[in-house]
Design a protein around this motif. Structure first.
Motif, PDB file in Angstrom:
ATOM      1  N   GLY A  13       0.790  -1.226   0.000  1.00  0.00           N
ATOM      2  CA  GLY A  13       0.000   0.000   0.000  1.00  0.00           C
ATOM      3  C   GLY A  13       0.822   1.274   0.000  1.00  0.00           C
ATOM      4  O   GLY A  13       0.300   2.350  -0.307  1.00  0.00           O
ATOM      5  N   THR A  14       2.110   1.166   0.331  1.00  0.00           N
ATOM      6  CA  THR A  14       2.964   2.355   0.392  1.00  0.00           C
ATOM      7  C   THR A  14       3.765   2.573  -0.888  1.00  0.00           C
ATOM      8  O   THR A  14       4.470   3.573  -1.004  1.00  0.00           O
ATOM      9  CB  THR A  14       3.941   2.279   1.580  1.00  0.00           C
ATOM     10  OG1 THR A  14       4.806   1.137   1.412  1.00  0.00           O
ATOM     11  CG2 THR A  14       3.174   2.131   2.887  1.00  0.00           C
ATOM     12  N   GLY A  15       3.689   1.634  -1.826  1.00  0.00           N
ATOM     13  CA  GLY A  15       4.370   1.843  -3.093  1.00  0.00           C
ATOM     14  C   GLY A  15       5.215   0.675  -3.561  1.00  0.00           C
ATOM     15  O   GLY A  15       4.996  -0.479  -3.165  1.00  0.00           O
ATOM     16  N   GLU A  16       6.204   0.984  -4.424  1.00  0.00           N
ATOM     17  CA  GLU A  16       7.079  -0.024  -5.035  1.00  0.00           C
ATOM     18  C   GLU A  16       8.447  -0.029  -4.375  1.00  0.00           C
ATOM     19  O   GLU A  16       9.001   1.024  -4.058  1.00  0.00           O
ATOM     20  CB  GLU A  16       7.293   0.272  -6.526  1.00  0.00           C
ATOM     21  CG  GLU A  16       6.128  -0.006  -7.421  1.00  0.00           C
ATOM     22  CD  GLU A  16       6.503   0.212  -8.884  1.00  0.00           C
ATOM     23  OE1 GLU A  16       7.241  -0.635  -9.440  1.00  0.00           O
ATOM     24  OE2 GLU A  16       6.073   1.222  -9.462  1.00  0.00           O
ATOM     25  N   TYR A  17       8.973  -1.258  -4.204  1.00  0.00           N
ATOM     26  CA  TYR A  17      10.302  -1.427  -3.637  1.00  0.00           C
ATOM     27  C   TYR A  17      11.045  -2.455  -4.492  1.00  0.00           C
ATOM     28  O   TYR A  17      10.461  -3.463  -4.912  1.00  0.00           O
ATOM     29  CB  TYR A  17      10.223  -1.905  -2.187  1.00  0.00           C
ATOM     30  CG  TYR A  17       9.413  -0.966  -1.313  1.00  0.00           C
ATOM     31  CD1 TYR A  17      10.022   0.118  -0.685  1.00  0.00           C
ATOM     32  CD2 TYR A  17       8.037  -1.146  -1.157  1.00  0.00           C
ATOM     33  CE1 TYR A  17       9.274   0.999   0.093  1.00  0.00           C
ATOM     34  CE2 TYR A  17       7.295  -0.271  -0.388  1.00  0.00           C
ATOM     35  CZ  TYR A  17       7.915   0.799   0.238  1.00  0.00           C
ATOM     36  OH  TYR A  17       7.175   1.658   0.984  1.00  0.00           O
ATOM     37  N   GLU A  18      12.323  -2.195  -4.728  1.00  0.00           N
ATOM     38  CA  GLU A  18      13.055  -3.066  -5.640  1.00  0.00           C
ATOM     39  C   GLU A  18      14.531  -3.112  -5.253  1.00  0.00           C
ATOM     40  O   GLU A  18      15.110  -2.102  -4.836  1.00  0.00           O
ATOM     41  CB  GLU A  18      12.908  -2.543  -7.070  1.00  0.00           C
ATOM     42  CG  GLU A  18      13.493  -3.436  -8.146  1.00  0.00           C
ATOM     43  CD  GLU A  18      13.142  -2.911  -9.535  1.00  0.00           C
ATOM     44  OE1 GLU A  18      12.016  -3.152 -10.004  1.00  0.00           O
ATOM     45  OE2 GLU A  18      14.003  -2.237 -10.141  1.00  0.00           O
ATOM     46  N   ARG A  19      15.107  -4.284  -5.404  1.00  0.00           N
ATOM     47  CA  ARG A  19      16.552  -4.443  -5.215  1.00  0.00           C
ATOM     48  C   ARG A  19      17.107  -5.177  -6.416  1.00  0.00           C
ATOM     49  O   ARG A  19      16.628  -6.244  -6.781  1.00  0.00           O
ATOM     50  CB  ARG A  19      16.884  -5.215  -3.936  1.00  0.00           C
ATOM     51  CG  ARG A  19      18.400  -5.344  -3.693  1.00  0.00           C
ATOM     52  CD  ARG A  19      18.676  -5.845  -2.280  1.00  0.00           C
ATOM     53  NE  ARG A  19      18.331  -7.245  -2.142  1.00  0.00           N
ATOM     54  CZ  ARG A  19      19.184  -8.251  -2.372  1.00  0.00           C
ATOM     55  NH1 ARG A  19      20.419  -8.000  -2.773  1.00  0.00           N
ATOM     56  NH2 ARG A  19      18.805  -9.498  -2.202  1.00  0.00           N
ATOM     57  N   LEU A  20      18.126  -4.572  -7.037  1.00  0.00           N
ATOM     58  CA  LEU A  20      18.771  -5.141  -8.219  1.00  0.00           C
ATOM     59  C   LEU A  20      20.244  -5.351  -7.888  1.00  0.00           C
ATOM     60  O   LEU A  20      20.952  -4.400  -7.546  1.00  0.00           O
ATOM     61  CB  LEU A  20      18.616  -4.198  -9.410  1.00  0.00           C
ATOM     62  CG  LEU A  20      19.182  -4.672 -10.749  1.00  0.00           C
ATOM     63  CD1 LEU A  20      18.419  -5.890 -11.252  1.00  0.00           C
ATOM     64  CD2 LEU A  20      19.102  -3.545 -11.775  1.00  0.00           C
ATOM     65  N   GLU A  21      20.695  -6.600  -7.985  1.00  0.00           N
ATOM     66  CA  GLU A  21      22.065  -6.942  -7.614  1.00  0.00           C
ATOM     67  C   GLU A  21      22.800  -7.522  -8.810  1.00  0.00           C
ATOM     68  O   GLU A  21      22.340  -8.476  -9.445  1.00  0.00           O
ATOM     69  CB  GLU A  21      22.053  -7.956  -6.466  1.00  0.00           C
ATOM     70  CG  GLU A  21      23.433  -8.404  -6.032  1.00  0.00           C
ATOM     71  CD  GLU A  21      23.376  -9.510  -4.989  1.00  0.00           C
ATOM     72  OE1 GLU A  21      24.449  -9.921  -4.513  1.00  0.00           O
ATOM     73  OE2 GLU A  21      22.260  -9.971  -4.669  1.00  0.00           O
ATOM     74  N   ALA A  22      23.956  -6.935  -9.143  1.00  0.00           N
ATOM     75  CA  ALA A  22      24.791  -7.466 -10.213  1.00  0.00           C
ATOM     76  C   ALA A  22      25.524  -8.699  -9.716  1.00  0.00           C
ATOM     77  O   ALA A  22      26.129  -8.680  -8.633  1.00  0.00           O
ATOM     78  CB  ALA A  22      25.783  -6.410 -10.681  1.00  0.00           C
ATOM     79  N   LEU A  23      25.495  -9.767 -10.498  1.00  0.00           N
ATOM     80  CA  LEU A  23      26.132 -11.019 -10.107  1.00  0.00           C
ATOM     81  C   LEU A  23      27.466 -11.240 -10.799  1.00  0.00           C
ATOM     82  O   LEU A  23      28.174 -12.206 -10.495  1.00  0.00           O
ATOM     83  CB  LEU A  23      25.195 -12.195 -10.409  1.00  0.00           C
ATOM     84  CG  LEU A  23      23.826 -12.145  -9.729  1.00  0.00           C
ATOM     85  CD1 LEU A  23      23.009 -13.383 -10.090  1.00  0.00           C
ATOM     86  CD2 LEU A  23      23.969 -12.028  -8.220  1.00  0.00           C
ATOM     87  N   ASP A  24      27.826 -10.376 -11.746  1.00  0.00           N
ATOM     88  CA  ASP A  24      29.093 -10.480 -12.467  1.00  0.00           C
ATOM     89  C   ASP A  24      29.961  -9.252 -12.161  1.00  0.00           C
ATOM     90  O   ASP A  24      29.451  -8.164 -11.897  1.00  0.00           O
ATOM     91  CB  ASP A  24      28.871 -10.549 -13.986  1.00  0.00           C
ATOM     92  CG  ASP A  24      27.969 -11.705 -14.391  1.00  0.00           C
ATOM     93  OD1 ASP A  24      28.074 -12.770 -13.758  1.00  0.00           O
ATOM     94  OD2 ASP A  24      27.173 -11.525 -15.325  1.00  0.00           O
ATOM     95  N   GLY A  25      31.265  -9.429 -12.241  1.00  0.00           N
ATOM     96  CA  GLY A  25      32.170  -8.306 -12.088  1.00  0.00           C
ATOM     97  C   GLY A  25      32.172  -7.741 -10.678  1.00  0.00           C
ATOM     98  O   GLY A  25      31.870  -8.438  -9.699  1.00  0.00           O
TER      99      GLY A  25
END
Length: 321
Positions: free
Chosen positions: A65-77
């Motif tokens: 209800g409070t919005g969007e949350y996102e975590r993006l993690e690079a797995l290379d380098g």
């Protein structure tokens, strides 16, 4: 055999209810894809490919209800992580002990590649349905967007028939070649809301440097610059002043977008020792064009054909007072 029969019956009933909500026209499909990227909970791993470069990332996207949350993690380098809380974006670079704080940009990340109101795209793209194929174990509908001019590239999208979530996205060049592609290698749709999944993995200590990359909104007419050349369908979506390096002063940043493609223009004072060459260059899927105007460096870049960048850059002039 009894258990197999029950599973088949259940799957048949489920798929029938899903297909009843599946749109038949391609524009409605685009709206469904856009909505799914923002409204669904999903976790997964996807690859990004441009030329010989291939990168793998892990994503967790949650909504309440409070919005969007996102975590993006690079797995290379080198380790790096991007955490988004609604419009605030934090980029963690632990090797450099650096945290960059910014706001959501006009460039859309996978799988949220489409604007929230995609109907206007039909004015500048021919939109049609393609085949239904299987991707990461899911039946997916292909939607094809072919540009009506030479100022933008084409797009191909494959979306899960069941949920509408984008599973693969390809940017297509003028000769039909693949410029870049995003594709899930595994994905789970409908994950339960767990705030821990979208919290940063890296802990910022006192020796980290924090850079506020947010710009200050400014009207184009107040900047001293004018953009005389326009491209049909592209409208201004960002106009900010950003604090650059101390020796270079402020930089003006404006973005034009047609809802899919985005063209960024950076205008900054010419550095004392300029090692950047004017003219066209490229970096991955991005074309870059530079020229100088009134002791300022104009940098125009985007995932668009070269002629689009040249057209915008050639129209950048100082405003007559």
């Amino acid at each position: 055999m009894k258990h197999l029969f029950c599973c088949l019956v259940a799957l048949g009933a489920w798929s029938g209810s899903v297909l009843a909500d599946v749109p038949t026209d391609p524009l409605s499909w685009l709206a469904r894809i856009s909505n799914a990227a923002h409204k669904l909970n999903y976790t997964g791993t996807f690859t990004y490919q441009s030329g010989k470069n291939v990168e793998t990332s892990r994503i967790a996207h949650l909504v309440d209800g409070t919005g969007e949350y996102e975590r993006l993690e690079a797995l290379d380098g080198s380790p790096r992580e991007v955490v988004r809380n609604n419009d605030e974006v934090q980029c963690f670079l632990p090797d450099q002990k650096l945290l960059i704080v910014d706001q959501s940009s006009a460039r859309r990340s996978f799988p949220a590649r489409l604007p929230q109101s995609p109907s206007a795209l039909a004015e500048h793209y021919r939109i049609r349905k393609g085949e239904v194929v299987r991707i990461v174990g899911m039946e997916s509908q292909q939607i094809i967007l072919e540009p009506k001019d030479d100022m933008r590239f084409g797009h191909q999208f494959w979306a899960d028939v069941g949920s509408g979530l984008l599973l693969r996205a390809r940017l297509v060049g003028e000769k039909g070649e693949s410029i870049e592609q995003f594709a899930f290698t595994e994905v789970h749709v409908g994950a339960p809301f767990d705030k821990e999944k979208v919290k940063p993995r890296f802990v910022r200590s006192s020796d980290w440097k924090v850079v506020n990359a947010r710009g200050s909104d400014v009207k184009v007419e107040d900047t001293g610059w004018v953009f005389k050349n326009s491209i049909p369908g592209f409208r201004q979506v960002v106009s900010v002043v950003r604090q650059g390096r101390k020796e270079r002063g402020e930089a003006y940043h404006v973005v034009f977008s047609d809802g899919l493609a985005a063209i960024s223009v950076f205008i900054e004072p010419m550095p004392a020792k300029n090692t950047l060459q004017s003219g066209m260059s490229s970096s991955g899927a991005f074309n870059i064009f530079r020229r100088t105007v009134s002791d300022h460096l104009i940098t125009v870049l985007g995932e668009v054909p070269q002629q689009a960048l040249v057209r915008i850059a050639d129209g950048v002039e100082t405003r007559k007072r």
